[in-house]
Design a protein around this motif. Sequence first.
Motif, short mmCIF file in Angstrom:
data_model
loop_
_atom_site.label_atom_id
_atom_site.label_comp_id
_atom_site.label_asym_id
_atom_site.label_seq_id
_atom_site.Cartn_x
_atom_site.Cartn_y
_atom_site.Cartn_z
N THR A 92 0.85 -1.19 0.00
CA THR A 92 0.00 0.00 0.00
C THR A 92 0.90 1.25 0.00
OG1 THR A 92 -0.01 0.16 2.39
CG2 THR A 92 -1.78 -1.17 1.37
N VAL A 93 0.24 2.39 -0.16
CA VAL A 93 0.94 3.68 -0.10
C VAL A 93 1.71 3.78 1.21
CG1 VAL A 93 0.54 6.16 0.16
CG2 VAL A 93 -0.60 4.89 -1.68
N ALA A 94 1.03 3.50 2.33
CA ALA A 94 1.66 3.63 3.64
C ALA A 94 2.85 2.67 3.78
CB ALA A 94 0.64 3.37 4.75
N GLN A 95 2.68 1.46 3.27
CA GLN A 95 3.77 0.48 3.37
C GLN A 95 4.96 0.89 2.51
OE1 GLN A 95 1.46 -2.93 2.24
NE2 GLN A 95 1.00 -3.52 4.36
N ASN A 96 4.67 1.46 1.34
CA ASN A 96 5.74 1.96 0.48
C ASN A 96 6.54 3.05 1.19
OD1 ASN A 96 6.24 1.21 -2.53
ND2 ASN A 96 4.04 0.89 -2.23
N VAL A 97 5.82 3.96 1.82
CA VAL A 97 6.49 5.08 2.47
C VAL A 97 7.25 4.60 3.72
CG1 VAL A 97 6.14 7.32 3.61
CG2 VAL A 97 4.84 6.75 1.55
N ALA A 98 6.72 3.57 4.37
CA ALA A 98 7.34 3.06 5.60
C ALA A 98 8.58 2.22 5.32
CB ALA A 98 6.33 2.22 6.39
N PHE A 99 8.72 1.79 4.07
CA PHE A 99 9.76 0.81 3.74
C PHE A 99 11.16 1.23 4.20
CE2 PHE A 99 12.86 -1.18 0.89
CZ PHE A 99 12.55 -2.51 1.11
N GLY A 100 11.55 2.46 3.83
CA GLY A 100 12.89 2.94 4.19
C GLY A 100 13.08 3.03 5.70
N LYS A 107 10.98 1.74 14.91
CA LYS A 107 9.85 1.01 15.49
C LYS A 107 8.56 1.82 15.36
CE LYS A 107 12.07 -2.56 17.52
NZ LYS A 107 13.24 -2.45 16.65
N ARG A 108 7.43 1.09 15.34
CA ARG A 108 6.16 1.78 15.51
C ARG A 108 6.13 2.35 16.91
NH1 ARG A 108 2.30 -2.31 12.17
NH2 ARG A 108 1.37 -0.54 11.13
N PRO A 109 5.43 3.31 17.37
CA PRO A 109 4.53 4.15 16.58
C PRO A 109 5.26 5.30 15.88
CG PRO A 109 4.38 4.73 18.89
CD PRO A 109 5.36 3.61 18.79
N GLN A 110 6.58 5.43 16.16
CA GLN A 110 7.33 6.54 15.55
C GLN A 110 7.26 6.43 14.02
OE1 GLN A 110 11.55 6.56 16.28
NE2 GLN A 110 11.77 8.68 15.60
N ARG A 111 7.34 5.18 13.55
CA ARG A 111 7.30 4.94 12.11
C ARG A 111 5.98 5.43 11.51
NH1 ARG A 111 8.23 -0.99 11.49
NH2 ARG A 111 6.06 -1.21 10.91
N ALA A 116 2.74 9.28 8.32
CA ALA A 116 1.62 10.23 8.28
C ALA A 116 2.13 11.63 7.93
CB ALA A 116 0.89 10.24 9.62
N GLU A 117 3.26 11.99 8.55
CA GLU A 117 3.84 13.32 8.32
C GLU A 117 4.26 13.48 6.84
OE1 GLU A 117 7.28 15.18 10.90
OE2 GLU A 117 8.15 14.12 9.19
N ALA A 118 4.92 12.46 6.32
CA ALA A 118 5.39 12.53 4.93
C ALA A 118 4.21 12.59 3.95
CB ALA A 118 6.29 11.34 4.61
N LEU A 119 3.16 11.83 4.24
CA LEU A 119 2.00 11.84 3.34
C LEU A 119 1.24 13.17 3.42
CD1 LEU A 119 0.74 8.16 3.66
CD2 LEU A 119 1.81 9.25 1.68
N THR A 120 1.27 13.79 4.60
CA THR A 120 0.66 15.12 4.72
C THR A 120 1.44 16.12 3.87
OG1 THR A 120 0.00 14.60 6.97
CG2 THR A 120 -0.05 16.92 6.36
N MET A 121 2.77 16.01 3.91
CA MET A 121 3.61 16.93 3.15
C MET A 121 3.28 16.91 1.67
SD MET A 121 7.44 16.35 4.55
CE MET A 121 7.88 16.48 6.26
N VAL A 122 3.05 15.72 1.14
CA VAL A 122 2.78 15.63 -0.30
C VAL A 122 1.28 15.59 -0.59
CG1 VAL A 122 4.97 14.49 -0.77
CG2 VAL A 122 2.94 13.10 -0.36
N ARG A 123 0.48 15.90 0.42
CA ARG A 123 -0.97 15.97 0.30
C ARG A 123 -1.60 14.67 -0.21
NH1 ARG A 123 -2.45 20.28 -3.03
NH2 ARG A 123 -0.42 21.18 -3.44
#
Length: 356
Positions: A92-100, A107-111, A116-123
């Motif tokens: 998914t989009v979230a998994q793609n962004v979390a990959f790196g 660790k979650r929840p920081q990940r 969420a922050e990165a996806l907000t940046m790119v709307r």
Amino acid sequence: MSKLSIRGLSKTYAGVVHAVRKVDLEVESGEFLSLLGPSGCGKTTTLQMVAGFVSPTTGTVMVDGMDITNAVPEKRDMGIVFQSYALFPHMTVAQNVAFGLEMRKMKRPQRDDRVAEALTMVRLSGLENRYPSELSGGQRQRVAIARVLAIRPRVLLLDEPMSNLDAKLRGEMHVELRALQRRLGITTILVTHDQVEAMTMSDRIAVMANGGIAELGTPQEIYDHPTSEFAFKFLGQTNVIAGDIASIEGELATVRVGSVSLKAKIGGGQNGRQIKLFVRPERLRICPSDSCRTRGKIVTRLFLGGVWFYEIESGLGNLRLSVVNVGAAQPQEGEDVGITWNDGDLQCVASEAANG
Ligand code: ADP
Ligand code: MG
């Protein structure tokens, strides 16, 4: 915010291909700088040496005064988006962004926060659970950028990341990405062969030719006052008029073209009396005969929507001239017209022929 210094950077492949030749470049903290040039001029090789994927033959790369020339890519804190920014189709989009971030063992929840922050940046908030196949080209592009921003790189490196998008979307991405870069204040290098892209987005542009930097300045500086024939032709369009220097007074030279005497702005680098004058099509104007500097006959008239584009056979050779379309009547093909310009619109710069 990070400052990048490139000193004497060269890359020779297999001892014979001089891909990059002694490049010096300072990219200021928070600056957006483009490497612009035709295919094969060494843009990607330069970027790859900054990223650490290609080792330089000579020279150094420094970030904030620290020499990172021999550091492995993972230790450089740089985010890279390539032309072929493949997303993982089964994630998914979230998994793609979390990959790196997972690769960095975050660790979650920081990940989750970072994603969420990165996806907000790119709307793209709200599209976390979509798969790449359920996104538009522009959205996929933004996921690729979010994936890189999630690791909070010190420097962002972009290698023709928009060249797979259609023209309209590309234009929108230029504006969007530039706004994002400003907001984050992230030091960015963009590699592109697209002059409009470079001019739209950059604080400064380094025009590259044959592995070296031919021209460096703000978009307006290098468009209005390029110092080489190559840059004049690569950025936008230009007329070229051959002539002989008769005299020079300060910044203006008197140049003879056939039986006509013209004033032209001297740009330096001329050697000898034979020179070339350059003038952009939009600096020439059609005008009434009593105030014109030369005359000519319209051989071609093209309507391009925003502008009319003319080719005019004149005493100075064939001239290309453009007129902004403000709804006024325009002269026709076959008509004789006067042509004028302002002193200083004609520029002499080092010509390719004179420099070999
Ligand atoms: P650009 O990105 O401006 O199109 P590149 O940096 O990719 O240019 O290439 C610059 C020159 O180096 C080209 O002549 C290219 O063929 C050559 N080159 C690039 N990569 C390699 C390589 N791995 N091995 C040999 N030659 C290469
Ligand atoms: Mg390239």
